[in-house]
Enzyme design. Structure first.
Site, PDB file in Angstrom:
ATOM      1  N   HIS A  74       0.806  -1.216   0.000  1.00  0.00           N
ATOM      2  CA  HIS A  74       0.000   0.000   0.000  1.00  0.00           C
ATOM      3  C   HIS A  74       0.842   1.270   0.000  1.00  0.00           C
ATOM      4  CE1 HIS A  74       0.487  -0.268   4.477  1.00  0.00           C
ATOM      5  NE2 HIS A  74       0.432   1.042   4.406  1.00  0.00           N
ATOM      6  N   ASP A 104      -0.151  -7.448   1.121  1.00  0.00           N
ATOM      7  CA  ASP A 104       0.411  -6.138   1.426  1.00  0.00           C
ATOM      8  C   ASP A 104       1.934  -6.154   1.491  1.00  0.00           C
ATOM      9  OD1 ASP A 104       0.279  -3.420   1.788  1.00  0.00           O
ATOM     10  OD2 ASP A 104       0.036  -3.525   3.959  1.00  0.00           O
ATOM     11  N   SER A 182       4.784   1.707   7.980  1.00  0.00           N
ATOM     12  CA  SER A 182       4.371   0.716   6.981  1.00  0.00           C
ATOM     13  C   SER A 182       5.514   0.364   6.039  1.00  0.00           C
ATOM     14  CB  SER A 182       3.200   1.257   6.164  1.00  0.00           C
ATOM     15  OG  SER A 182       2.048   1.394   6.950  1.00  0.00           O
TER      16      SER A 182
END
Length: 346
Positions: A74, A104, A182
């Site tokens: 993402h 992901d 992330s």
């Protein structure tokens, strides 16, 4: 009382040793961690196909080969431009190479190797147990090379048909994870990468002690599959009812939401959506192309889309694919040259 005092002293010594070990581990591994800056051009969803907004994004990653970074999907999935910054300040542009949205995780390739590469060691996530100590390095809230520590709080695995039945696996952790973490690495206390930070579970919008990381073994397995190559589109499979509402001339189609300009899909001329609507509590961009068929493979549902992706990935030489799409009520045919993929995304 003496026993209690002795236990307290031993506990303090153990904690001090662990803290020292963690400081040493951070020093040893910090230079394999990178900060990733991305820019995206996305539709405002107002109905004007020519109106786009430029968004800037931030994430983390880890160097797994001399010129390859492992990160979260993402972070880079819709990126028009990617800049990777290393610990010594060197910045290098990159392109998305492989991607698994469902797990992901993604691989991005640097346009050149760094001057002083520090490649991380990938560990065997199957050997990790609930309760094992871990630490995370990343750029939470834009603060590069921040460290947080915790334990593996749980393991979650599932089969997902969207990924052709492959097993997905995530570590749950109480290590602090926030925006910017992330894609960053989760390390064990041997200094090995055992996970890639993915997301948090929250009600407040901030970290509440429940974070997730894709395990290293599953990440490596998924990204080695040909089906994980990056094509540059974000799309959704239309269920039968929605296909009827949109006047799709068959039982299903693949509705394109977003197209990355400098990508195989962008070069082939695919168009993304530009009108945001809410259907069944889900935001959907309408107005983009609806893919109906690729060569002889007609889209009838999710399984046919998986078949198409596998088919496109198997092509090893320059082949022109005929792709039927529904655009503005008309069925047209686009040509997708498979060599475009190799020329722009190695």
């Amino acid at each position: 009382m003496k026993k209690i005092a002795l236990f307290a002293v031993l506990s303090m010594l153990t904690y001090a040793l662990q803290a020292q070990d963690l400081a040493d581990l951070f020093e040893k591994n910090k230079e394999s961690v990178v900060t990733i800056y991305v820019s995206e051009s996305v539709s405002q969803g107002t109905g004007d196909p020519l109106t786009f907004t430029s968004n800037m994004g931030l994430g983390s990653g880890v160097l797994v080969r001399e010129d390859v970074i492992l990160t979260a999907a993402h972070v880079v999935a819709n990126a028009e431009e990617i800049m990777v910054q290393f610990f010594d300040g060197e910045s290098i542009t990159a392109k998305t190479m492989r991607i698994s949205r469902i797990a992901d995780v993604a691989l991005i390739q640097l346009d050149k190797p760094p001057a002083d590469p520090h490649v991380a060691i990938i560990g065997n996530s199957d050997e990790e147990r609930i309760g094992d100590d871990i630490f995370v390095i990343g750029a939470p809230m834009g603060l590069p090379y921040s460290l947080s520590r915790g334990v593996i709080s749980g393991k979650h695995a599932e089969h997902n048909l969207s990924n052709d039945g492959k097993m997905l696996e995530f570590f749950q952790t109480d290590a602090a994870i926030n925006t910017g973490n992330s894609g960053g690495p989760m390390f064990n206390y041997d200094g090995e990468v055992i996970g890639i930070v993915s997301s948090i579970l929250t009600r407040s919008g901030g970290f509440e002690g429940i974070g997730f990381a894709a395990t290293s073994n599953v990440s490596a397995a998924l990204l080695s599959e040909r089906s994980s190559r990056f094509f540059g589109i974000e799309a959704m499979v239309l269920p039968y009812e929605l296909a009827r509402i949109l006047n799709v001339p068959q039982e299903s189609g693949w509705l394109i939401q977003h197209v990355v300009n400098d990508s195989p899909a962008g070069l082939a001329g695919f168009k993304g959506g530009f009108r945001m609507v809410m259907i069944d509590e889900q935001e959907i961009l309408l107005g983009g192309d609806i893919i109906l068929q690729v060569d002889d493979i007609r889209i009838t549902g999710e399984e046919s889309v998986i078949k198409i992706l596998e088919y496109l990935n198997l092509v090893q030489s320059s082949v022109t694919h005929k792709i039927k799409v529904l655009r503005a009520g008309q069925v047209i045919e686009l040509a997708w040259v498979s060599s475009d993929f190799k020329a722009n995304h190695r």
